[in-house]
Scaffold this active site. Structure first.
Site, PDB file in Angstrom:
ATOM      1  N   GLU A 319      -8.333   7.462 -22.024  1.00  0.00           N
ATOM      2  CA  GLU A 319      -7.764   8.278 -20.931  1.00  0.00           C
ATOM      3  C   GLU A 319      -8.252   9.724 -21.021  1.00  0.00           C
ATOM      4  O   GLU A 319      -8.525  10.367 -20.013  1.00  0.00           O
ATOM      5  CB  GLU A 319      -6.233   8.233 -20.948  1.00  0.00           C
ATOM      6  CG  GLU A 319      -5.637   6.853 -20.741  1.00  0.00           C
ATOM      7  CD  GLU A 319      -6.193   6.145 -19.518  1.00  0.00           C
ATOM      8  OE1 GLU A 319      -6.271   6.760 -18.446  1.00  0.00           O
ATOM      9  OE2 GLU A 319      -6.572   4.954 -19.652  1.00  0.00           O
ATOM     10  N   TRP A 322     -11.580   9.841 -19.527  1.00  0.00           N
ATOM     11  CA  TRP A 322     -11.530   9.926 -18.050  1.00  0.00           C
ATOM     12  C   TRP A 322     -11.463  11.402 -17.627  1.00  0.00           C
ATOM     13  O   TRP A 322     -12.116  11.847 -16.701  1.00  0.00           O
ATOM     14  CB  TRP A 322     -10.279   9.210 -17.497  1.00  0.00           C
ATOM     15  CG  TRP A 322     -10.476   7.756 -17.180  1.00  0.00           C
ATOM     16  CD1 TRP A 322     -10.011   6.708 -17.901  1.00  0.00           C
ATOM     17  CD2 TRP A 322     -11.193   7.203 -16.056  1.00  0.00           C
ATOM     18  NE1 TRP A 322     -10.386   5.536 -17.300  1.00  0.00           N
ATOM     19  CE2 TRP A 322     -11.104   5.808 -16.167  1.00  0.00           C
ATOM     20  CE3 TRP A 322     -11.888   7.746 -14.975  1.00  0.00           C
ATOM     21  CZ2 TRP A 322     -11.685   4.944 -15.243  1.00  0.00           C
ATOM     22  CZ3 TRP A 322     -12.468   6.895 -14.038  1.00  0.00           C
ATOM     23  CH2 TRP A 322     -12.365   5.515 -14.178  1.00  0.00           C
ATOM     24  N   TRP A 351     -10.839   8.702   9.739  1.00  0.00           N
ATOM     25  CA  TRP A 351      -9.454   8.854   9.292  1.00  0.00           C
ATOM     26  C   TRP A 351      -8.550   9.007  10.510  1.00  0.00           C
ATOM     27  O   TRP A 351      -8.948   9.609  11.506  1.00  0.00           O
ATOM     28  CB  TRP A 351      -9.302  10.089   8.397  1.00  0.00           C
ATOM     29  CG  TRP A 351     -10.179  10.086   7.176  1.00  0.00           C
ATOM     30  CD1 TRP A 351     -11.249  10.883   6.935  1.00  0.00           C
ATOM     31  CD2 TRP A 351     -10.063   9.239   6.033  1.00  0.00           C
ATOM     32  NE1 TRP A 351     -11.810  10.595   5.712  1.00  0.00           N
ATOM     33  CE2 TRP A 351     -11.099   9.582   5.135  1.00  0.00           C
ATOM     34  CE3 TRP A 351      -9.182   8.205   5.663  1.00  0.00           C
ATOM     35  CZ2 TRP A 351     -11.285   8.949   3.903  1.00  0.00           C
ATOM     36  CZ3 TRP A 351      -9.374   7.577   4.434  1.00  0.00           C
ATOM     37  CH2 TRP A 351     -10.406   7.952   3.576  1.00  0.00           C
ATOM     38  N   ASN A 386       1.034   7.730 -13.862  1.00  0.00           N
ATOM     39  CA  ASN A 386      -0.342   7.450 -13.424  1.00  0.00           C
ATOM     40  C   ASN A 386      -0.440   6.230 -12.507  1.00  0.00           C
ATOM     41  O   ASN A 386      -1.146   6.243 -11.500  1.00  0.00           O
ATOM     42  CB  ASN A 386      -1.246   7.265 -14.640  1.00  0.00           C
ATOM     43  CG  ASN A 386      -2.680   7.006 -14.224  1.00  0.00           C
ATOM     44  OD1 ASN A 386      -3.293   7.832 -13.557  1.00  0.00           O
ATOM     45  ND2 ASN A 386      -3.210   5.843 -14.578  1.00  0.00           N
ATOM     46  N   TRP A 404      -7.878  11.465   2.490  1.00  0.00           N
ATOM     47  CA  TRP A 404      -7.446  11.666   1.101  1.00  0.00           C
ATOM     48  C   TRP A 404      -7.231  13.148   0.774  1.00  0.00           C
ATOM     49  O   TRP A 404      -6.457  13.490  -0.114  1.00  0.00           O
ATOM     50  CB  TRP A 404      -8.470  11.059   0.129  1.00  0.00           C
ATOM     51  CG  TRP A 404      -9.874  11.598   0.290  1.00  0.00           C
ATOM     52  CD1 TRP A 404     -10.829  11.135   1.143  1.00  0.00           C
ATOM     53  CD2 TRP A 404     -10.465  12.715  -0.387  1.00  0.00           C
ATOM     54  NE1 TRP A 404     -11.982  11.883   1.039  1.00  0.00           N
ATOM     55  CE2 TRP A 404     -11.785  12.852   0.097  1.00  0.00           C
ATOM     56  CE3 TRP A 404     -10.017  13.599  -1.359  1.00  0.00           C
ATOM     57  CZ2 TRP A 404     -12.653  13.855  -0.359  1.00  0.00           C
ATOM     58  CZ3 TRP A 404     -10.876  14.584  -1.813  1.00  0.00           C
ATOM     59  CH2 TRP A 404     -12.180  14.706  -1.315  1.00  0.00           C
ATOM     60  N   TRP A 427      -8.013  11.049  -6.733  1.00  0.00           N
ATOM     61  CA  TRP A 427      -7.882  10.817  -5.287  1.00  0.00           C
ATOM     62  C   TRP A 427      -9.106  10.120  -4.717  1.00  0.00           C
ATOM     63  O   TRP A 427      -8.989   9.175  -3.930  1.00  0.00           O
ATOM     64  CB  TRP A 427      -7.611  12.138  -4.550  1.00  0.00           C
ATOM     65  CG  TRP A 427      -6.134  12.345  -4.441  1.00  0.00           C
ATOM     66  CD1 TRP A 427      -5.349  13.082  -5.276  1.00  0.00           C
ATOM     67  CD2 TRP A 427      -5.256  11.721  -3.498  1.00  0.00           C
ATOM     68  NE1 TRP A 427      -4.038  12.966  -4.901  1.00  0.00           N
ATOM     69  CE2 TRP A 427      -3.945  12.140  -3.813  1.00  0.00           C
ATOM     70  CE3 TRP A 427      -5.438  10.849  -2.419  1.00  0.00           C
ATOM     71  CZ2 TRP A 427      -2.834  11.719  -3.084  1.00  0.00           C
ATOM     72  CZ3 TRP A 427      -4.326  10.428  -1.688  1.00  0.00           C
ATOM     73  CH2 TRP A 427      -3.046  10.857  -2.029  1.00  0.00           C
TER      74      TRP A 427
HETATM   75  P1  FAD Z   1      -1.313   9.819 -20.864  1.00  0.00           P
HETATM   76  O1  FAD Z   1      -1.329   8.423 -20.384  1.00  0.00           O
HETATM   77  O2  FAD Z   1      -0.586  10.104 -22.094  1.00  0.00           O
HETATM   78  O3  FAD Z   1      -2.856  10.240 -21.025  1.00  0.00           O
HETATM   79  C1  FAD Z   1      -3.269  11.271 -21.932  1.00  0.00           C
HETATM   80  C2  FAD Z   1      -4.069  12.320 -21.203  1.00  0.00           C
HETATM   81  O4  FAD Z   1      -5.280  11.770 -20.693  1.00  0.00           O
HETATM   82  C3  FAD Z   1      -3.352  12.910 -19.990  1.00  0.00           C
HETATM   83  O5  FAD Z   1      -2.440  13.906 -20.381  1.00  0.00           O
HETATM   84  C4  FAD Z   1      -4.524  13.433 -19.166  1.00  0.00           C
HETATM   85  O6  FAD Z   1      -4.968  14.681 -19.623  1.00  0.00           O
HETATM   86  C5  FAD Z   1      -5.610  12.395 -19.453  1.00  0.00           C
HETATM   87  N1  FAD Z   1      -5.620  11.358 -18.415  1.00  0.00           N
HETATM   88  C6  FAD Z   1      -4.878  10.235 -18.373  1.00  0.00           C
HETATM   89  N2  FAD Z   1      -5.216   9.480 -17.295  1.00  0.00           N
HETATM   90  C7  FAD Z   1      -6.185  10.160 -16.652  1.00  0.00           C
HETATM   91  C8  FAD Z   1      -6.947   9.924 -15.471  1.00  0.00           C
HETATM   92  N3  FAD Z   1      -6.786   8.802 -14.735  1.00  0.00           N
HETATM   93  N4  FAD Z   1      -7.830  10.853 -15.065  1.00  0.00           N
HETATM   94  C9  FAD Z   1      -8.033  11.991 -15.779  1.00  0.00           C
HETATM   95  N5  FAD Z   1      -7.353  12.266 -16.923  1.00  0.00           N
HETATM   96  C10 FAD Z   1      -6.440  11.367 -17.349  1.00  0.00           C
HETATM   97  N6  FAD Z   1      -4.109  14.328 -14.267  1.00  0.00           N
HETATM   98  C11 FAD Z   1      -3.966  15.660 -14.466  1.00  0.00           C
HETATM   99  O7  FAD Z   1      -3.920  16.109 -15.626  1.00  0.00           O
HETATM  100  N7  FAD Z   1      -3.878  16.518 -13.392  1.00  0.00           N
HETATM  101  C12 FAD Z   1      -3.916  16.079 -12.094  1.00  0.00           C
HETATM  102  O8  FAD Z   1      -3.863  16.904 -11.161  1.00  0.00           O
HETATM  103  C13 FAD Z   1      -4.034  14.678 -11.880  1.00  0.00           C
HETATM  104  N8  FAD Z   1      -4.027  14.181 -10.617  1.00  0.00           N
HETATM  105  C14 FAD Z   1      -4.183  12.828 -10.424  1.00  0.00           C
HETATM  106  C15 FAD Z   1      -4.225  12.323  -9.116  1.00  0.00           C
HETATM  107  C16 FAD Z   1      -4.396  10.959  -8.900  1.00  0.00           C
HETATM  108  C17 FAD Z   1      -4.461  10.431  -7.482  1.00  0.00           C
HETATM  109  C18 FAD Z   1      -4.533  10.084  -9.992  1.00  0.00           C
HETATM  110  C19 FAD Z   1      -4.719   8.602  -9.775  1.00  0.00           C
HETATM  111  C20 FAD Z   1      -4.485  10.564 -11.297  1.00  0.00           C
HETATM  112  C21 FAD Z   1      -4.319  11.931 -11.533  1.00  0.00           C
HETATM  113  N9  FAD Z   1      -4.255  12.462 -12.839  1.00  0.00           N
HETATM  114  C22 FAD Z   1      -4.139  13.819 -13.024  1.00  0.00           C
HETATM  115  C23 FAD Z   1      -4.467  11.598 -14.008  1.00  0.00           C
HETATM  116  C24 FAD Z   1      -3.203  10.977 -14.650  1.00  0.00           C
HETATM  117  O9  FAD Z   1      -2.397  10.384 -13.681  1.00  0.00           O
HETATM  118  C25 FAD Z   1      -2.384  11.995 -15.438  1.00  0.00           C
HETATM  119  O10 FAD Z   1      -3.220  12.718 -16.308  1.00  0.00           O
HETATM  120  C26 FAD Z   1      -1.322  11.282 -16.283  1.00  0.00           C
HETATM  121  O11 FAD Z   1      -0.471  10.535 -15.473  1.00  0.00           O
HETATM  122  C27 FAD Z   1      -0.568  12.313 -17.078  1.00  0.00           C
HETATM  123  O12 FAD Z   1       0.453  11.746 -17.835  1.00  0.00           O
HETATM  124  P2  FAD Z   1       0.385  11.704 -19.415  1.00  0.00           P
HETATM  125  O13 FAD Z   1       0.023  13.040 -19.947  1.00  0.00           O
HETATM  126  O14 FAD Z   1       1.639  11.104 -19.898  1.00  0.00           O
HETATM  127  O15 FAD Z   1      -0.865  10.740 -19.639  1.00  0.00           O
END
Ligand code: FAD
Length: 511
Positions: A319, A322, A351, A386, A404, A427
């Site tokens: 993650e 990502w 759209w 997420n 979007w 997005w």
């Molecule tokens: P955990 O599951 O604990 O993951 C650990 C870390 O990995 C997160 O804190 C984050 O930094 C990174 N991470 C995890 N999943 C993703 C992912 N899919 N893409 C990029 N990094 C990821 N994350 C943001 O930090 N800021 C945003 O503005 C943001 N907008 C999003 C918009 C959409 C439409 C989607 C689908 C995802 C988005 N994410 C964003 C990614 C992700 O949803 C969040 O990082 C995550 O839910 C944060 O929760 P957590 O810290 O408990 O994640």
């Protein structure tokens, strides 16, 4: 020799390359440039701004214990930053300015201008990569191209990391609090060492809903042991991280941690993810700190081999990759920072324009319980799980066939962890205009997603109180009579028809 460290989204003293290197000079000052109009132009909302500024104040305290003053320099927007920093550098009589790099388009333009201005005035300017392990543009395919698909990028990232060792730098040594210069009475910029009432008022004027209640976010996400000690700042981020590593579902059924991450991370009613996105977004925790700690817990966490990829630690690292992947994309394709699609051919997508449908989505009134629960969680807490970010984003762009960019902007305004690279990447992935390797026909069925990821309806009942008394499978797709009885919205689109409409709109692009 003295130096100025320009803090941005690296609000910590531990493992901060710019701060550590600057501190090799005899005297270090810090500065944080407050640019309210620019934040507004970038579409940020009160949650993210409140979160950032709370971390600036926490950093100020951390630095104080090290004898380092942190100035707040107020300018309107990025166009004034080089002038402001030049002025401050000359007042403090430093010889060098240090900072950690940012990769968004406007930030890169700003940094280029600052560097040119300062170098022309004979200051040394030194910058470091901090938000990523690998400099954007340095990981390339066998054909010398930028990776545009995640899995090969992830494999290359792991293989490249195996060739080098991870390194975190210590905090700087404490210095004697320097004698601060007296600024002229009429300074061209507002400069201060303390946050004042008028600062709050100035911010409030831009975001009338300020101050936003941070405790809503932290209550929803942070582990109780961390909440008790305060949730803002790098120490709190480290505590939250440790709590995530230690949490076990066997002990607390609604809370899971690193060990269960692979199995539990997709279930929004469990607190099974780290909750560190806000800390990572402001740099209260560094990516190197995160990875070295994970490696200490599980030595194989950075090994993407088939045998180990499903372990909680490996999955969690993926993650973080990502996050880094989207930064590399943002850097290589600046258009995505500028409101444009990654896949150019999708620019012509037809759209729909439907304000009522957009309002229903924003307010959690689409009539699809899990979509509505996610949207209400976002608005109430500044964070969304997420799985639900993917589901709600796909619902807006596919089921409602709304641009979007509308949803991206709404998330930016409401997320505490608002981050251009990850938000835009997420997005565009959901809307099939971005890097998703699967073609546009990936369209989640919201009711099936609900049955899979909130089978008992716990999450829905928490966020959609109208449905609190609805039992059994009906929670995922209530009957019309039930909706009327409990006052819950009718479904704003029918899944199969909406799916077909989206497929046709995408198909038309290649006609
Ligand atoms: P955990 O599951 O604990 O993951 C650990 C870390 O990995 C997160 O804190 C984050 O930094 C990174 N991470 C995890 N999943 C993703 C992912 N899919 N893409 C990029 N990094 C990821 N994350 C943001 O930090 N800021 C945003 O503005 C943001 N907008 C999003 C918009 C959409 C439409 C989607 C689908 C995802 C988005 N994410 C964003 C990614 C992700 O949803 C969040 O990082 C995550 O839910 C944060 O929760 P957590 O810290 O408990 O994640």
């Amino acid at each position: 020799m003295s130096a100025l460290v320009w803090f941005r989204r690296d609000l910590r003293t531990q493992d901060n390359p710019a701060l550590y290197q600057a501190a090799q000079s005899t005297c270090v000052y810090g500065v944080y440039v407050v640019t309210p109009q620019q934040w507004q132009m970038h579409g940020l909302g009160a949650p993210a701004v409140t979160w950032w500024l709370a971390h600036v104040q926490a950093l100020q305290k951390e630095l104080q214990t090290l004898g380092i003053p942190l100035y707040l320099l107020w300018v309107n927007d990025f166009s004034q930053v080089s002038q402001g920093l030049h002025w401050l550098a000359s007042q403090l009589k430093v010889s060098a300015v240090y900072f950690n790099r940012e990769y968004e388009w406007n930030e890169r333009q700003r940094d280029q201008h600052v560097t040119q201005t300062l170098q022309a005035a004979n200051y040394q300017v030194v910058s470091y990569d901090d938000q990523v392990i690998f400099t954007p543009g340095s990981l390339l395919t066998g054909q010398g191209k930028v990776y545009t698909v995640f899995t090969p990028f992830y494999k290359k990232w792991c293989a490249s990391l195996a060739q080098q060792s991870l390194y975190t730098c210590p905090p700087p040594q404490a210095q004697k609090w320097p004698k601060l210069p007296e600024f002229p009475q009429a300074t061209p910029f507002r400069i201060c060492l303390h946050w004042q009432t008028q600062d709050t008022q100035q911010i409030q004027a831009i975001w009338p809903d300020y101050p936003w209640d941070l405790s809503a976010y932290t209550r929803a996400l942070y582990y109780p042991s961390v909440q008790a000690h305060g949730v803002v700042g790098s120490e709190a981020a480290c505590q939250q991280f440790e709590a995530f590593i230690e949490a076990q579902q066997a002990v607390a059924p609604y809370r899971a941690g690193l060990l269960d991450y692979t199995q539990a991370r997709d279930y929004p009613s469990l607190q099974a993810t780290s909750g560190l996105s806000g800390a990572l977004a402001v740099g209260a925790l560094s990516i190197r700190q995160a990875l070295t700690r994970i490696q200490a817990v599980d030595a194989e966490a950075l090994n993407p081999s088939a045998a180990h990829k499903d372990a909680g630690a490996s999955r969690w690292v993926a993650e973080l990759v990502w996050r880094e992947f989207y930064r590399h994309i943002l850097y290589a394709f600046p258009r995505v920072s500028r409101n444009q699609a990654f896949k150019l051919e999708t620019h012509k997508l037809a759209w729909r324009h439907d304000q009522a449908a957009f309002a229903a989505w924003c307010q959690g009134r689409t009539g699809y319980p899990l979509v509505d629960a996610g949207m209400r969680q976002l608005v109430a807490t500044g964070w969304m799980h997420n799985r639900l970010r993917m589901l709600t984003a796909m619902f807006l762009s596919k089921h409602l066939l709304l641009d979007w960019r509308l949803g991206e902007a709404f998330f930016m305004r409401h997320l505490v962890d608002a981050d251009l690279a990850s938000n835009n990447g997420g997005w565009q992935w959901a809307a099939s205009t971005g890097t998703d390797a699967v073609p546009y026909f990936r369209i989640f069925n919201p009711s099936t997603q609900s049955q899979r990821f909130d089978a008992q309806g716990h999450f829905i009942r928490t966020w959609v109180p109208e449905l609190a008394q609805v039992t059994g499978n009906e929670i995922h797709q209530p009957k019309d009579t039930t909706r009327a009885r409990v006052g819950y919205a009718t479904a704003c689109v029918e899944h199969a028809q909406a799916r077909q409409r989206a497929l046709e709109a995408f198909k038309a692009l290649s006609a």
